[in-house]
Write an enzyme that holds these catalytic residues in place. Sequence first.
Site, PDB file in Angstrom:
ATOM      1  N   GLU A 160       0.842  -1.207   0.000  1.00 31.35           N
ATOM      2  CA  GLU A 160       0.000   0.000   0.000  1.00 31.35           C
ATOM      3  C   GLU A 160       0.873   1.251   0.000  1.00 31.35           C
ATOM      4  O   GLU A 160       0.629   2.194  -0.760  1.00 31.35           O
ATOM      5  CB  GLU A 160      -0.909  -0.024   1.224  1.00 31.35           C
ATOM      6  CG  GLU A 160      -1.693   1.260   1.456  1.00 31.35           C
ATOM      7  CD  GLU A 160      -1.701   1.680   2.911  1.00 31.35           C
ATOM      8  OE1 GLU A 160      -1.262   2.814   3.209  1.00 31.35           O
ATOM      9  OE2 GLU A 160      -2.163   0.892   3.756  1.00 31.35           O
ATOM     10  N   GLU A 212      11.066   2.920   2.140  1.00 33.73           N
ATOM     11  CA  GLU A 212       9.706   2.798   2.666  1.00 33.73           C
ATOM     12  C   GLU A 212       9.607   1.732   3.755  1.00 33.73           C
ATOM     13  O   GLU A 212       8.702   1.787   4.587  1.00 33.73           O
ATOM     14  CB  GLU A 212       8.718   2.517   1.538  1.00 33.73           C
ATOM     15  CG  GLU A 212       7.288   2.907   1.859  1.00 33.73           C
ATOM     16  CD  GLU A 212       7.127   4.383   2.238  1.00 33.73           C
ATOM     17  OE1 GLU A 212       6.194   4.698   3.002  1.00 33.73           O
ATOM     18  OE2 GLU A 212       7.932   5.227   1.774  1.00 33.73           O
TER      19      GLU A 212
END
Length: 980
Positions: free
Chosen positions: A74, A145
């Site tokens: 996501e 990330e």
Amino acid sequence: MAPAAAAAAAGASNVEFIRARSDKREYRRVVLPNALECLLISDADTDKAAACMEVGVGSFSDPEGLEGLAHFLEHMLFYASEKYPGEQDYTKYITEHGGSSNAYTSSETTNFYFDVNVANFEEALDRFAQFFIKPLMSQDAVLREINAVDSEHKKNLLSDGWRMYQLQKHLASKDHPYHKFSTGSWETLEIKPKERGLDIRNELLKFYENYSANLMHLVVYGKESLDCIQSIVERMFSDIKNNDQRNFKCPSQPLLREHLQLLVKAIPISEGDYLKISWPVTPNIHFYKEGPCRYLSHLIGHEGEGSIFHVIKELGWAMSLVAGEGSDSAQYSFFSISMRLTDAGHEHMEDIIGLVFKYLLLLKENGIHEWIFDELVAINEMEFHYQDKVHPISYVTDTVSTMKLFPPEEWLVGASLPSKYAPNRINMVLDELSAERVRILCESKKFEGSTDSVEPWYNTAYSVENVTPSMIQQWIQNAPTKKLHIPKPNIFIPKDLSLKEMHEKDRFPAILRKTPLSRLWYKPDMLFSTPKVYIVIDFHCPLSSHSPEAVISTSLFVDLLEDYLNAYAYDAQIAGLFYSIYLTSAGFQVSVGGYNDKMRILLDAIMKHISNFEVKSNRFYALKETAVKDYQNFKFSQPYSQASYYLSLILEDKKWPLVEKLEALSKLESDSLAKFIPHLLSKTFLECYIHGNIEPDEAISIVQEIEDTIFSTPNSMFKSMSPSQYLVKRVIMLENELKCHYQIEGLNQKNENSSVVQYIQVHMDDALSNIKLQLFSLIASQPAFNQLRTVEQLGYIAGLSLRSDYGVWALEVVIQSTVKDPSHLDARVDEFFKMFESKIHELSDKDFKPRHVRPHVSAKPLILSDTLAIIDITSTGPVITIDFTSTSPCDDSLATYIGLHLIWSLSPPVACGLHFSWSLLLVCHRCSPHHRAITFLVVHTYHHASMITVSCLRGLLASTTTMLATRMMSQRTVAMIPES
């Protein structure tokens, strides 16, 4: 429910949607050739477009040993795509064109959504579509990330919400995906995969193959016609691959026999005792037409006389109770009763559990009542057909969740309208709430030293004891003998839903009445055409905040008022009449809203409680105990929240330190409060605002009645005050060319987080300056987030936003980090501003105007119906106060939005003298990092907007860089509340 395959096979069709009577939007269901099912919405009146994609892949699909991979994916889809390879191009475009974007991962789905100005919707939607067509996931971005996901996880480590949720999952079947850890961390996404010889990027790409069009549902909301929207959607989303993936099939119940009949005692981080009684039940979604869980939660969670909560509250054992069914899957569900206990309640925990089961026996013995079901049906139908129009971004995210659960004609209504009376279904669920199937969770620091187990992901200490049906039976027998009974018929259900004929055509509130005791602002509803009214009574009491003792005493007075009203007014809330009483910076405020038919009954009761107020010792000490714990829990708040608190403490006039308020609270006794109240109310002025389906004469009558009740009753404590006694809050003016640092160690030594809040004071309220500052924030917010969070990976929480303290506007940069100390964070903020200054100078008028001015100047003002209280206060000059009951960052910006709308709607000479001030709930305006793209959309009402150029921004930057930068640093603090 219609199976997904059948829905896809149907193709595009003209569906007769069940919709609210007031809904003027147009709808169409379309299924693309790749099996992507879409709902198209056309709204000719909207100034925002929005879209939401729900993918039928969530954390339950995480591969074994790669916990958090769905959540990680996501995050990664926001970076770049083959068509738009610039990193953060999607977010940058959305932000620059008046929009916001976000996503979340749940157990079985992942949802992505955004909104944007209607003129830019097509380009924004094309960028959004690339998430699902060909995203780029570079190795460098993957590594960065993972740090962000790990930072998010570390933020949650000392959050009781996350800890107790994971503990309940831990005590479930290990073979069920519910048992999993779902957030992800450096350990699960970097260390452990490497130990197994896995390349996490390859695993990510492999997992992305699950993102198949046949598992997706899309809602698109635009201003264009349905034909136009359909053409756009077909062009942009038909290239999503259909891998013909199967829907994830979750096993039925995650709790086996060995996971039931348990009492779990857990040690929380924060102060306070909590009790949760839960049972696995048949999901309500299987019988949504009958609504068995709605019926039971209405009775079990009731707060009126004869209810569980009313009894244990009167005994001084509990402060709140919530009951209902909840689940993140259609295959299993839990019915839970959650309570916040007092210290005495903790000692009587077995009696409380016995009382709950005694009430369940009462429901079985009394049988199911059709009149109660009919009452709920009437309320639900009224609520659905007279619902307020919500923001497009909220509407698409709410609606998309119904698409895989309900047949198309029911997408807009979902499970909100049960209509089939089926006592057998209600009894079926009631039978499931048995002693044989119960699981009890009790949280308290009183268990320290007596636990024997530790949950592995959050290190929550706990112990487990067996609770047999015979033990429950003994607790039932020992439970209090106070009479429990089902509620009486609800007197607040409106009968008259007619609309008044309005002759006034005022666009803005106007003064309708003014006396030495009060002033009435009135505006008829000319837009929403619903039988609702909103009334705000602002009690200006200048003696409410002159000392820590005064603030604490006023706060307890307000808490006691709400406490006294709760049993009576609970029925009103069920019937769509809402009220709140809360502390403000200059006294307290009463707000009521909802259907106008029975509004005066509720308002009259509230005013009589205020007028006849007395201190009840038993309730005083229960509320005082809770307040003390809440103040003590300050040390467990989010790190950046602590930093912002210290900043407010330095800046604001008469802002009292929490330690002083806690000391004052500990010394306060009931008789002292009783003596303070007449003193508090001896100087009072009422500022009133009435809006909605109400005629001017009735509005005047309401305020006259309030005056009579408050000021004219025998032995009234209320006295009027002179205009010179109005309380005006002020903020310290920071000097130019002076930089200050305030550094303080956090109160929780166990936490690794640090935070910095860099505050740059800019100007007092001025329409043109406000516009320039908002545009500067708009342009700078996305680059700040990208540089500080995405590129430098300083922390999960990082962002730039506007802040207003009583009309003094500033820029604020917030970072929370586990990897760098506050000094480093502060230096990086300075470096960002230096870098950004050069970018501002490089920005041409040609580049600037189309992207930044025009989308916002052309945007149409948003008008809110039931979330806002607008009060005008005057002393020596015009002042606008916005008191806003919600503390949601998104709602904060809406309060600011309405205030700006009022300012810019006034003539410029008057507007330049206006000031803002917020209640204590909103001491200042700030956006969270997740809502960093929120913008102010009323610039067009001020005639100088078209004159703004890059040179204005350059001048603004020059002025801000010479202002004082107060840098707030707090180390070793802890996040308490999980992100939603």
